[in-house]
Design a protein around this motif. Sequence first.
Motif, PDB file in Angstrom:
ATOM      1  N   TYR A 121       9.488 -36.394 -28.418  1.00 42.63           N
ATOM      2  CA  TYR A 121      10.048 -37.740 -28.469  1.00 42.63           C
ATOM      3  C   TYR A 121       9.726 -38.479 -27.175  1.00 42.63           C
ATOM      4  CZ  TYR A 121      12.544 -36.825 -32.783  1.00 42.63           C
ATOM      5  OH  TYR A 121      12.851 -36.561 -34.094  1.00 42.63           O
ATOM      6  N   TYR A 122       9.233 -39.708 -27.349  1.00 42.17           N
ATOM      7  CA  TYR A 122       8.815 -40.525 -26.224  1.00 42.17           C
ATOM      8  C   TYR A 122       9.606 -41.824 -26.163  1.00 42.17           C
ATOM      9  CZ  TYR A 122       4.647 -37.560 -26.269  1.00 42.17           C
ATOM     10  OH  TYR A 122       3.782 -36.504 -26.242  1.00 42.17           O
ATOM     11  N   CYS A 123       9.912 -42.236 -24.961  1.00 45.00           N
ATOM     12  CA  CYS A 123      10.514 -43.540 -24.712  1.00 45.00           C
ATOM     13  C   CYS A 123       9.400 -44.522 -24.371  1.00 45.00           C
ATOM     14  CB  CYS A 123      11.494 -43.406 -23.551  1.00 45.00           C
ATOM     15  SG  CYS A 123      12.374 -44.906 -23.131  1.00 45.00           S
ATOM     16  N   ALA A 124       9.502 -45.740 -24.896  1.00 45.23           N
ATOM     17  CA  ALA A 124       8.492 -46.767 -24.647  1.00 45.23           C
ATOM     18  C   ALA A 124       9.179 -48.084 -24.288  1.00 45.23           C
ATOM     19  CB  ALA A 124       7.614 -46.958 -25.869  1.00 45.23           C
ATOM     20  N   ALA A 125       8.482 -48.901 -23.494  1.00 43.12           N
ATOM     21  CA  ALA A 125       9.067 -50.172 -23.064  1.00 43.12           C
ATOM     22  C   ALA A 125       7.991 -51.229 -22.862  1.00 43.12           C
ATOM     23  CB  ALA A 125       9.848 -49.974 -21.757  1.00 43.12           C
ATOM     24  N   ASP A 126       8.409 -52.468 -23.003  1.00 42.18           N
ATOM     25  CA  ASP A 126       7.507 -53.592 -22.745  1.00 42.18           C
ATOM     26  C   ASP A 126       8.349 -54.821 -22.452  1.00 42.18           C
ATOM     27  OD1 ASP A 126       4.409 -54.105 -23.139  1.00 42.18           O
ATOM     28  OD2 ASP A 126       5.471 -55.908 -23.764  1.00 42.18           O
ATOM     29  N   ARG A 127       7.778 -55.770 -21.680  1.00 40.48           N
ATOM     30  CA  ARG A 127       8.532 -56.972 -21.318  1.00 40.48           C
ATOM     31  C   ARG A 127       8.031 -58.215 -22.039  1.00 40.48           C
ATOM     32  NH1 ARG A 127       9.507 -57.737 -15.052  1.00 40.48           N
ATOM     33  NH2 ARG A 127      10.944 -59.253 -15.935  1.00 40.48           N
ATOM     34  N   THR A 128       6.988 -58.078 -22.831  1.00 40.66           N
ATOM     35  CA  THR A 128       6.356 -59.243 -23.437  1.00 40.66           C
ATOM     36  C   THR A 128       7.068 -59.674 -24.708  1.00 40.66           C
ATOM     37  OG1 THR A 128       4.245 -58.432 -22.611  1.00 40.66           O
ATOM     38  CG2 THR A 128       4.173 -60.185 -24.257  1.00 40.66           C
ATOM     39  N   TRP A 129       7.337 -60.981 -24.806  1.00 39.36           N
ATOM     40  CA  TRP A 129       7.899 -61.478 -26.055  1.00 39.36           C
ATOM     41  C   TRP A 129       6.801 -61.495 -27.117  1.00 39.36           C
ATOM     42  CZ3 TRP A 129       6.821 -65.051 -29.715  1.00 39.36           C
ATOM     43  CH2 TRP A 129       7.823 -65.276 -30.660  1.00 39.36           C
ATOM     44  N   LYS A 130       7.130 -60.987 -28.277  1.00 41.37           N
ATOM     45  CA  LYS A 130       6.203 -61.004 -29.412  1.00 41.37           C
ATOM     46  C   LYS A 130       7.015 -60.830 -30.676  1.00 41.37           C
ATOM     47  CE  LYS A 130       4.184 -57.601 -27.353  1.00 41.37           C
ATOM     48  NZ  LYS A 130       3.236 -56.529 -26.954  1.00 41.37           N
ATOM     49  N   ASP A 131       6.343 -60.805 -31.786  1.00 42.90           N
ATOM     50  CA  ASP A 131       7.044 -60.626 -33.054  1.00 42.90           C
ATOM     51  C   ASP A 131       7.378 -59.150 -33.215  1.00 42.90           C
ATOM     52  OD1 ASP A 131       6.369 -61.555 -36.546  1.00 42.90           O
ATOM     53  OD2 ASP A 131       8.096 -60.640 -35.565  1.00 42.90           O
ATOM     54  N   TRP A 132       8.429 -58.710 -32.518  1.00 42.00           N
ATOM     55  CA  TRP A 132       8.791 -57.305 -32.538  1.00 42.00           C
ATOM     56  C   TRP A 132       9.290 -56.857 -33.898  1.00 42.00           C
ATOM     57  CZ3 TRP A 132       7.184 -54.101 -28.996  1.00 42.00           C
ATOM     58  CH2 TRP A 132       6.909 -54.589 -27.715  1.00 42.00           C
ATOM     59  N   GLY A 133       9.794 -57.787 -34.673  1.00 46.19           N
ATOM     60  CA  GLY A 133      10.226 -57.441 -36.014  1.00 46.19           C
ATOM     61  C   GLY A 133       9.092 -56.851 -36.841  1.00 46.19           C
ATOM     62  N   ARG A 134       7.877 -57.317 -36.570  1.00 50.59           N
ATOM     63  CA  ARG A 134       6.698 -56.809 -37.279  1.00 50.59           C
ATOM     64  C   ARG A 134       6.025 -55.676 -36.523  1.00 50.59           C
ATOM     65  NH1 ARG A 134       2.928 -61.502 -39.958  1.00 50.59           N
ATOM     66  NH2 ARG A 134       4.417 -62.221 -41.530  1.00 50.59           N
ATOM     67  N   GLY A 135       6.048 -55.733 -35.211  1.00 53.15           N
ATOM     68  CA  GLY A 135       5.193 -54.853 -34.424  1.00 53.15           C
ATOM     69  C   GLY A 135       5.856 -53.682 -33.739  1.00 53.15           C
ATOM     70  N   TRP A 136       7.164 -53.506 -33.897  1.00 52.46           N
ATOM     71  CA  TRP A 136       7.850 -52.504 -33.074  1.00 52.46           C
ATOM     72  C   TRP A 136       7.346 -51.088 -33.343  1.00 52.46           C
ATOM     73  CZ3 TRP A 136      10.745 -48.333 -34.643  1.00 52.46           C
ATOM     74  CH2 TRP A 136      11.157 -48.306 -35.993  1.00 52.46           C
ATOM     75  N   ARG A 137       6.832 -50.849 -34.534  1.00 51.56           N
ATOM     76  CA  ARG A 137       6.381 -49.494 -34.879  1.00 51.56           C
ATOM     77  C   ARG A 137       5.026 -49.122 -34.263  1.00 51.56           C
ATOM     78  NH1 ARG A 137       8.560 -51.432 -39.595  1.00 51.56           N
ATOM     79  NH2 ARG A 137      10.200 -50.191 -40.583  1.00 51.56           N
TER      80      ARG A 137
END
Length: 128
Positions: free
Chosen positions: A94-110
Amino acid sequence: QVQLVESGGGSVQAGGSLRLSCALSDYTYSTYYMAWFRQAPGKEREGVAFIYPGGGNTYYADSVKGRFTISQNNAKNTVALQMNSLKPEDTAMYYCAADRTWKDWGRGWRSKREYNYWGRGTQVTVSS
């Protein structure tokens, strides 16, 4: 350099629970979009859960809905993944991931490509 450090992995029997934690080194922690991914041997890395900055909306993979909960503790700069009713098929790194950029996370989070920062992972093993 932003660092993510996971902890809390281990071995458990089917039906048991584990709580993973991810600590982020940046003091502006509350501005990051955070997620948990997992990767089993021979399989692609897949998104498990996602949370908006400040502990807002969350998303889950269908395979873990109702069993896993992602949460954020801004005071401790951590994000947790509570895993209940574990199954052998949950076995993975299991990995933790992070980002600060606003984007369409509803579509791209996976998508693993959307994240700039990654931890080294923590192993979860569920036996039947």
